[in-house]
Design an enzyme around this catalytic site. Structure first.
Site, PDB file in Angstrom:
ATOM      1  N   THR A   1    -114.856   8.219  40.462  1.00  0.00           N
ATOM      2  CA  THR A   1    -114.355   9.588  40.269  1.00  0.00           C
ATOM      3  C   THR A   1    -113.096   9.853  41.104  1.00  0.00           C
ATOM      4  O   THR A   1    -113.038   9.496  42.286  1.00  0.00           O
ATOM      5  CB  THR A   1    -115.445  10.601  40.670  1.00  0.00           C
ATOM      6  OG1 THR A   1    -116.641  10.310  39.949  1.00  0.00           O
ATOM      7  CG2 THR A   1    -114.990  12.027  40.357  1.00  0.00           C
TER       8      THR A   1
ATOM      9  N   CYS B   1    -119.761  18.445  41.700  1.00  0.00           N
ATOM     10  CA  CYS B   1    -118.985  19.093  42.770  1.00  0.00           C
ATOM     11  C   CYS B   1    -119.223  20.593  42.769  1.00  0.00           C
ATOM     12  O   CYS B   1    -119.379  21.198  41.708  1.00  0.00           O
ATOM     13  CB  CYS B   1    -117.493  18.883  42.536  1.00  0.00           C
ATOM     14  SG  CYS B   1    -116.994  17.202  42.715  1.00  0.00           S
TER      15      CYS B   1
END
Ligand code: RRO
Length: 303
Positions: free
Chosen positions: A47, A131
């Site tokens: 990521t 997140c």
């Protein structure tokens, strides 16, 4: 074993879990042999975020009896560093490239999707929704309304495949999967790691620098299979199942539970050739006509 996933036609169902196989380092170590027998039918990159990040304070890993806890903390070169340095190397891999992106706001996700999807080297994107949204404080993949709002922002920005990587750290993963599907996701991948903590026996304090981390490996496989089954029944989308896959038999379990594809993650750290092994074992099992494989073929048909 060919399977369609998020606009890609894949030679077989075995991918890597994001962040668990460094293809650039592997190419340096294994040379052309890596390309000649590349284990994964699509490669999912670690990521990336808009700005570079150094990651969490060490220690970042703890081994458990059947897996490990990581708190790496998303270290990466940032969007521009990735596009300039990593993308040209990853584009040379003999498999379609799926770039995993994250952001801490809708604007950040929008920028990531705009910049990454515009690159012809990129076949599809994975949205890492583990997140927190700095505005709401809520992890974007932990709440169906957050998920829907994010899809409203990113879906109109590209026609490329969007794979939503779901977190298991929720009360009802199926309701988040359904929100991703309603928002136009092309596929789901699950599970990311389960929240976990380890204690340093010499101090009685948390071992990890960031105190908590995410558990992966065989310890979470049964949890992952249940969640894959749940998401397949709640969202009419192909699912990439992962969580402790270390053999073809493990992979077949996920496919029998409804997954269209599987991903090898933690096992790559133990055995860099795990992907090739899981792919070959899965191929043999699917060909052998057992009840297990017949159940799995129904899973493939769902895709
Ligand atoms: O970098 C990490 O610590 C990390 C990420 Br982005 C993730 O999605 N899952 C995980 O277990 N670790």
């Amino acid at each position: 074993m060919r399977v369609e996933l998020a606009g890609m036609s894949l030679a077989h169902p075995v991918l890597n879990g994001s962040g668990t196989f460094d293809a650039i380092a592997a190419l340096r170590t294994f040379g052309p042999a890596l390309h000649e027998d590349f284990p994964f039918s699509a490669f999912v990159s670690k990521t990336i975020t808009p700005e570079p990040r150094g990651g969490n304070a060490p220690p970042r890993l703890w081994e458990t009896p059947a897996g490990m806890i990581n708190s790496i903390g998303l270290p990466n070169k940032g969007l521009m560093g990735f596009l300039e340095h990593d993308l040209p190397e990853l584009a040379r891999l003999p498999a379609p490239l799926v770039v995993s992106v994250a952001g801490f706001s809708h604007d950040e996700f929008a920028r990531m999707v705009d910049e990454v999807a515009a690159r012809p080297e990129v076949a599809a994107l994975e949205l890492n929704v583990s997140c927190p949204n700095v505005k709401s404080g809520c992890v974007m993949g932990s709440d169906p309304s957050e998920m829907a709002a994010l899809m409203n922002v990113v879906r109109p920005r590209t026609t490329k495949g969007l794979i939503v990587k779901l977190t298991p750290n929720v009360g009802d993963v199926g309701v988040v999967a359904a929100a991703a599907a309603a928002g136009g996701a092309d596929a789901l991948s699950l599970i990311n790691t389960l929240r976990a903590m380890a204690i340093d026996p010499s101090t009685g304090r948390p071992w990890l620098g960031a105190e908590r981390g995410g558990l992966s490996g065989p310890a979470i496989r049964a949890v992952a299979i249940e969640m894959v089954h749940e998401c397949v029944s709640r969202a009419a989308l192909p699912v990439v199942g992962m969580g402790g896959i270390g053999s073809g038999r493990d992979a077949l379990d996920f496919i029998a539970a409804g997954a269209a594809c599987v991903a090898v993650g933690t096992e790559n750290f133990r055995d860099p050739a795990a992907g090739n092994r899981v792919r070959d074992e899965l191929g043999a099992l699917l060909a052998n006509g057992s009840a297990h494989a017949a159940g799995a073929r129904v899973g493939l048909l769902h895709a």
